[in-house]
Design an enzyme around this catalytic site. Sequence first.
Site, PDB file in Angstrom:
ATOM      1  N   SER A 164       0.810  -1.346   0.006  1.00 25.47           N
ATOM      2  CA  SER A 164       0.163  -0.187  -0.015  1.00 25.47           C
ATOM      3  C   SER A 164       0.661   1.325   0.026  1.00 25.47           C
ATOM      4  CB  SER A 164      -0.966   0.034   1.206  1.00 25.47           C
ATOM      5  OG  SER A 164      -0.202   0.302   2.389  1.00 25.47           O
TER       6      SER A 164
ATOM      7  N   GLY B  78       6.308   6.849  -7.581  1.00 30.49           N
ATOM      8  CA  GLY B  78       7.228   5.785  -7.690  1.00 30.49           C
ATOM      9  C   GLY B  78       7.705   4.968  -6.180  1.00 30.49           C
TER      10      GLY B  78
ATOM     11  N   TYR C 156       0.693  -4.712 -11.510  1.00 32.28           N
ATOM     12  CA  TYR C 156       1.722  -5.500 -11.665  1.00 32.28           C
ATOM     13  C   TYR C 156       2.423  -6.083 -12.752  1.00 32.28           C
ATOM     14  CZ  TYR C 156       0.683  -5.471  -6.418  1.00 32.28           C
ATOM     15  OH  TYR C 156       0.404  -4.793  -5.239  1.00 32.28           O
TER      16      TYR C 156
ATOM     17  N   PHE D 210      -3.183 -14.624   1.284  1.00 30.78           N
ATOM     18  CA  PHE D 210      -2.117 -14.198   2.211  1.00 30.78           C
ATOM     19  C   PHE D 210      -2.033 -12.640   1.970  1.00 30.78           C
ATOM     20  CE2 PHE D 210      -0.145 -15.804  -2.015  1.00 30.78           C
ATOM     21  CZ  PHE D 210       0.558 -14.687  -2.158  1.00 30.78           C
TER      22      PHE D 210
END
Length: 413
Positions: free
Chosen positions: A86, A95, A126, A413
């Site tokens: 986060s 960044g 991602y 997880f």
Amino acid sequence: MSVEVRPIAPDQLGAFIRAFSAAFLETISPDDLRQWQRTWERTGVIDRAIAAYDGDTIVGTSATKPFQLTVPGPASIPVAGVTAVSVLPTYRRRGILTEMTRREFESARHRGEIAAILYASEGVIYGRYGYGPATFAAHYSITTDRVAFVPAVQDGGMLALVDAAEGRRRIPEIANRHSRLRPGSIPRAEANWDDWFEDAGKEHDGMSEAFFVIHQDRNRHDDGFVAYRSTGASLPTGPRNTVTVTRLTALSDEAYVSLWGYVLHLDLVGEVNAGNRPLQEPLRWLMTDPRRLRTTSVGDGLWVRLLDIPACLEGRHYLCVGSLTVEVRDAFCPANTGTYALEVGPNGARCARTNLNADLVLGVAQLGSLYLGGVSFSELAHGTLVEERRSGALLQADRMFMSPIAPWCTTDF
Ligand SMILES: CC(C)(COP(=O)(O)OP(=O)(O)OC[C@H]1O[C@@H](n2cnc3c(N)ncnc32)[C@H](O)[C@@H]1OP(=O)(O)O)[C@@H](O)C(=O)NCCC(=O)NCCS
């Protein structure tokens, strides 16, 4: 202002969790905070948590958990399970995630973790770091009125409805054995099982606490279980509940058929929902009316990022022998960019860099998606994401990499 990324001190876990919750627009109760702290202390994650600091204030968070990921074979490889990612809304798009990801990849490599895995809150985040979706999860809905199965093998086993304490004693062993067999799975740690059962003991979204049923084979060995909750509803004709299967895991085909039969034939139930199921669900073929099983959604599950490409490719098994040269492009970790020769023989796989011409060219994120065998090279090639430079190489790669059973992960997880 400068932001520095560094490991957190153990007494900063509370601040870490509060920052993470704020980024996710969630409030965290003191009880939840204590439980999270307990679990992280027990599982050692606290030593692997990093944060972005503005002065002494935590403005970004990330951590990894050490896992053994089951890969086709079955075999297993050491991976870093990335979690708690986060950045505070007031610090976004500067960044910070990129820097935390760089740090985590370096640490994972030092620890000998050859890939990173995660669940993504949003699909757009991602890919740029070289992750590709590699397992998928389906949600099914089944109308159970007069549902019937095609004749199946006679099951010599038995089912037992057990309470949570009994479930806690017996279910983790079944689930973890299953996780060591199924590509894409991760055995769950004891502390996480405690959390799972604690959650199962709470009512959720108008649903009951979880019920547990365990299947034993004819020799009275546990080989499957189902956990489910129910929501009550009443029609003029009588009660008509909806059952939600939170987990159904079977180590044998008999247990699989028996457990689904149990759920679909429960009295006072009109509808069964099951989430986070594998894309291949033999139940579809088991029902005399396969239309009863409706796929209501499919989403990505685990995202895989290969960090050490030769070690990852040597770490799994293949469906057939063969040789392939693969050029991999990796913009985020440019040192990985290059051509790799994969030799699969009767005694296993060997992979090393090569100067030979590439048969196939692809990005590292695509290789991540292909790695567990649930996605085909041909599918990505039709989307122009894999280039075939030697005729026949695509089909050969499909034959070698495919997993006969869809990779599936039930551990979050
Ligand atoms: C996702 C999150 C961690 C990104 O952090 P960040 O520090 O803003 O990310 P970065 O600045 O390093 O972003 C790098 C690039 O990814 C893009 N990006 C990052 N998150 C994005 C998002 N959610 N949507 C669109 N683009 C995103 C950025 O625009 C940037 O692109 P650029 O390189 O072309 O400029 C942050 O937005 C967040 O905390 N979101 C809420 C919680 C969450 O979803 N966490 C992820 C859990 S899996």
